[in-house]
Write a protein that holds these residues in place. Structure first.
Motif, PDB file in Angstrom:
ATOM      1  N   LYS A 197       8.491   2.647  -3.776  1.00  0.00           N
ATOM      2  CA  LYS A 197       8.532   3.840  -4.445  1.00  0.00           C
ATOM      3  C   LYS A 197       8.436   4.984  -3.577  1.00  0.00           C
ATOM      4  O   LYS A 197       7.912   5.130  -2.661  1.00  0.00           O
ATOM      5  CB  LYS A 197       7.246   3.830  -5.429  1.00  0.00           C
ATOM      6  CG  LYS A 197       7.306   3.091  -6.631  1.00  0.00           C
ATOM      7  CD  LYS A 197       5.949   3.324  -7.490  1.00  0.00           C
ATOM      8  CE  LYS A 197       6.128   2.162  -8.756  1.00  0.00           C
ATOM      9  NZ  LYS A 197       4.953   2.503  -9.628  1.00  0.00           N
ATOM     10  N   PRO A 198       9.200   6.071  -3.836  1.00  0.00           N
ATOM     11  CA  PRO A 198       9.760   6.341  -5.482  1.00  0.00           C
ATOM     12  C   PRO A 198      11.041   5.626  -5.745  1.00  0.00           C
ATOM     13  O   PRO A 198      11.741   5.228  -4.952  1.00  0.00           O
ATOM     14  CB  PRO A 198       9.988   7.974  -5.400  1.00  0.00           C
ATOM     15  CG  PRO A 198       9.968   8.192  -3.876  1.00  0.00           C
ATOM     16  CD  PRO A 198       9.336   7.216  -3.189  1.00  0.00           C
ATOM     17  N   GLY A 246       0.834  -1.283   0.011  1.00  0.00           N
ATOM     18  CA  GLY A 246      -0.092  -0.050   0.071  1.00  0.00           C
ATOM     19  C   GLY A 246       0.873   1.190   0.122  1.00  0.00           C
ATOM     20  O   GLY A 246       1.756   1.240  -0.662  1.00  0.00           O
ATOM     21  N   GLY A 247       0.332   2.408   0.515  1.00  0.00           N
ATOM     22  CA  GLY A 247       0.960   3.520   0.803  1.00  0.00           C
ATOM     23  C   GLY A 247      -0.082   4.795   0.854  1.00  0.00           C
ATOM     24  O   GLY A 247      -1.090   4.539   1.043  1.00  0.00           O
ATOM     25  N   HIS A 248       0.553   5.904   0.531  1.00  0.00           N
ATOM     26  CA  HIS A 248      -0.051   7.124   0.438  1.00  0.00           C
ATOM     27  C   HIS A 248       0.425   7.895  -0.704  1.00  0.00           C
ATOM     28  O   HIS A 248       1.420   8.146  -0.737  1.00  0.00           O
ATOM     29  CB  HIS A 248      -0.058   7.816   1.735  1.00  0.00           C
ATOM     30  CG  HIS A 248       1.096   8.526   2.105  1.00  0.00           C
ATOM     31  ND1 HIS A 248       2.116   7.210   2.768  1.00  0.00           N
ATOM     32  CD2 HIS A 248       1.845   9.439   2.105  1.00  0.00           C
ATOM     33  CE1 HIS A 248       3.175   8.000   3.179  1.00  0.00           C
ATOM     34  NE2 HIS A 248       3.199   9.194   2.462  1.00  0.00           N
ATOM     35  N   GLY A 249      -0.484   8.611  -1.425  1.00  0.00           N
ATOM     36  CA  GLY A 249      -0.089   9.431  -2.431  1.00  0.00           C
ATOM     37  C   GLY A 249       0.934   8.523  -3.325  1.00  0.00           C
ATOM     38  O   GLY A 249       0.431   7.291  -3.751  1.00  0.00           O
ATOM     39  N   PRO A 250       1.992   9.264  -3.943  1.00  0.00           N
ATOM     40  CA  PRO A 250       2.828   8.458  -4.757  1.00  0.00           C
ATOM     41  C   PRO A 250       3.845   7.475  -4.000  1.00  0.00           C
ATOM     42  O   PRO A 250       4.585   6.830  -4.565  1.00  0.00           O
ATOM     43  CB  PRO A 250       3.591   9.431  -5.542  1.00  0.00           C
ATOM     44  CG  PRO A 250       3.682  10.586  -4.528  1.00  0.00           C
ATOM     45  CD  PRO A 250       2.384  10.550  -3.709  1.00  0.00           C
ATOM     46  N   ILE A 251       3.849   7.503  -2.813  1.00  0.00           N
ATOM     47  CA  ILE A 251       4.895   6.724  -1.745  1.00  0.00           C
ATOM     48  C   ILE A 251       4.098   5.483  -1.874  1.00  0.00           C
ATOM     49  O   ILE A 251       3.041   5.274  -1.129  1.00  0.00           O
ATOM     50  CB  ILE A 251       5.106   7.450  -0.523  1.00  0.00           C
ATOM     51  CG1 ILE A 251       5.436   8.925  -0.806  1.00  0.00           C
ATOM     52  CG2 ILE A 251       6.134   6.673   0.288  1.00  0.00           C
ATOM     53  CD1 ILE A 251       6.535   9.189  -1.634  1.00  0.00           C
ATOM     54  N   ARG A 252       5.141   4.516  -1.868  1.00  0.00           N
ATOM     55  CA  ARG A 252       4.574   3.196  -1.934  1.00  0.00           C
ATOM     56  C   ARG A 252       5.383   2.330  -0.989  1.00  0.00           C
ATOM     57  O   ARG A 252       6.656   2.205  -1.106  1.00  0.00           O
ATOM     58  CB  ARG A 252       4.302   2.253  -3.328  1.00  0.00           C
ATOM     59  CG  ARG A 252       3.321   2.983  -4.241  1.00  0.00           C
ATOM     60  CD  ARG A 252       1.835   2.578  -3.693  1.00  0.00           C
ATOM     61  NE  ARG A 252       1.198   3.168  -4.498  1.00  0.00           N
ATOM     62  CZ  ARG A 252       0.430   4.400  -4.320  1.00  0.00           C
ATOM     63  NH1 ARG A 252       0.833   4.828  -3.088  1.00  0.00           N
ATOM     64  NH2 ARG A 252      -0.424   4.896  -4.965  1.00  0.00           N
ATOM     65  N   TYR A 253       4.931   1.275  -0.248  1.00  0.00           N
ATOM     66  CA  TYR A 253       5.865   0.352   0.660  1.00  0.00           C
ATOM     67  C   TYR A 253       4.939  -0.946   0.926  1.00  0.00           C
ATOM     68  O   TYR A 253       3.664  -1.257   0.642  1.00  0.00           O
ATOM     69  CB  TYR A 253       6.019   1.078   1.879  1.00  0.00           C
ATOM     70  CG  TYR A 253       5.034   2.152   2.238  1.00  0.00           C
ATOM     71  CD1 TYR A 253       4.085   1.942   3.264  1.00  0.00           C
ATOM     72  CD2 TYR A 253       5.206   3.680   2.182  1.00  0.00           C
ATOM     73  CE1 TYR A 253       3.194   2.640   3.845  1.00  0.00           C
ATOM     74  CE2 TYR A 253       4.262   4.269   2.597  1.00  0.00           C
ATOM     75  CZ  TYR A 253       3.299   4.044   3.336  1.00  0.00           C
ATOM     76  OH  TYR A 253       2.502   4.817   3.866  1.00  0.00           O
ATOM     77  N   THR A 254       5.735  -1.883   1.670  1.00  0.00           N
ATOM     78  CA  THR A 254       4.957  -3.186   2.044  1.00  0.00           C
ATOM     79  C   THR A 254       5.336  -3.159   3.552  1.00  0.00           C
ATOM     80  O   THR A 254       6.372  -2.682   4.145  1.00  0.00           O
ATOM     81  CB  THR A 254       5.585  -4.298   1.260  1.00  0.00           C
ATOM     82  OG1 THR A 254       5.437  -4.090  -0.211  1.00  0.00           O
ATOM     83  CG2 THR A 254       5.182  -5.653   1.815  1.00  0.00           C
ATOM     84  N   ILE A 255       4.304  -3.768   4.233  1.00  0.00           N
ATOM     85  CA  ILE A 255       4.397  -4.063   5.580  1.00  0.00           C
ATOM     86  C   ILE A 255       5.424  -5.163   5.624  1.00  0.00           C
ATOM     87  O   ILE A 255       5.154  -6.149   5.251  1.00  0.00           O
ATOM     88  CB  ILE A 255       3.173  -4.310   6.404  1.00  0.00           C
ATOM     89  CG1 ILE A 255       2.254  -3.130   6.273  1.00  0.00           C
ATOM     90  CG2 ILE A 255       3.362  -4.548   7.834  1.00  0.00           C
ATOM     91  CD1 ILE A 255       0.772  -3.326   6.550  1.00  0.00           C
TER      92      ILE A 255
END
Length: 168
Positions: A77-78, A53-62
């Motif tokens: 990302k980025p 998931g993420g928020h806005g253009p920032i993506r990540y994994t738990i």
């Protein structure tokens, strides 16, 4: 470039009460994330290890999660941004808690410029707004961290653009 960015806030409440708020993260009843003024944080499979998931253009994994203690994310990302960020809840004593958000990452050249001139400014403002939301929940206060004029400018530039990207 090596990035270490730490935000801390002392909340005059027992850890158990603060932990209850953190259970709402990334839900429709989120009591932490300042989603009214920032892109909402979302995860495809909820708050569990492996969820993306993420928020806005920032993506990540738990990548690590112990409810009531901390949640740790790995950036995807980025591009050019490699590392983690973590949100932790620590008891100071029986009546006081510290919430901490920490980024530890390395950036490639272009990502370094993006961090220095854009992401860091927006990130710092977002985290302080989230911490204000937590503090205000317990005090019925109206604490509101003032944003730097550069943050206001960047938010104007990004309004309605990639900051509003949805998780799919």
């Amino acid at each position: 470039m090596r990035v270490i960015n730490v935000h801390k806030r002392h909340v005059h409440q027992p850890k158990e009460k603060v932990s209850q708020l953190f259970r709402t993260l990334a839900t429709k009843d989120d009591l932490i994330w300042p989603y009214k003024n920032w892109p909402a944080i979302k995860f495809k499979n909820g708050l569990k290890i492996g969820s993306k998931g993420g928020h806005g253009p920032i993506r990540y994994t738990i990548i690590d999660f112990i409810e009531g203690e901390y949640i740790k994310f790995q950036f995807s990302k980025p591009e050019g941004f490699s590392g983690t960020h973590q949100l932790s809840i620590n008891a100071i004593d029986d009546f006081n808690t510290e919430i901490i958000h920490e980024i530890r990452a390395k950036t490639a050249f272009r990502a370094t410029l993006f961090w220095v001139f854009v992401i860091r400014w927006l990130h710092d403002a977002l985290i302080e707004d989230a911490f204000d939301k937590v503090e205000n929940y317990f005090t019925n206060g109206q604490k509101r961290t003032r944003h730097h004029s550069w943050v206001k400018f960047l938010r104007g530039v990004y309004k309605g653009s990639s900051l509003r990207t949805k998780i799919t």
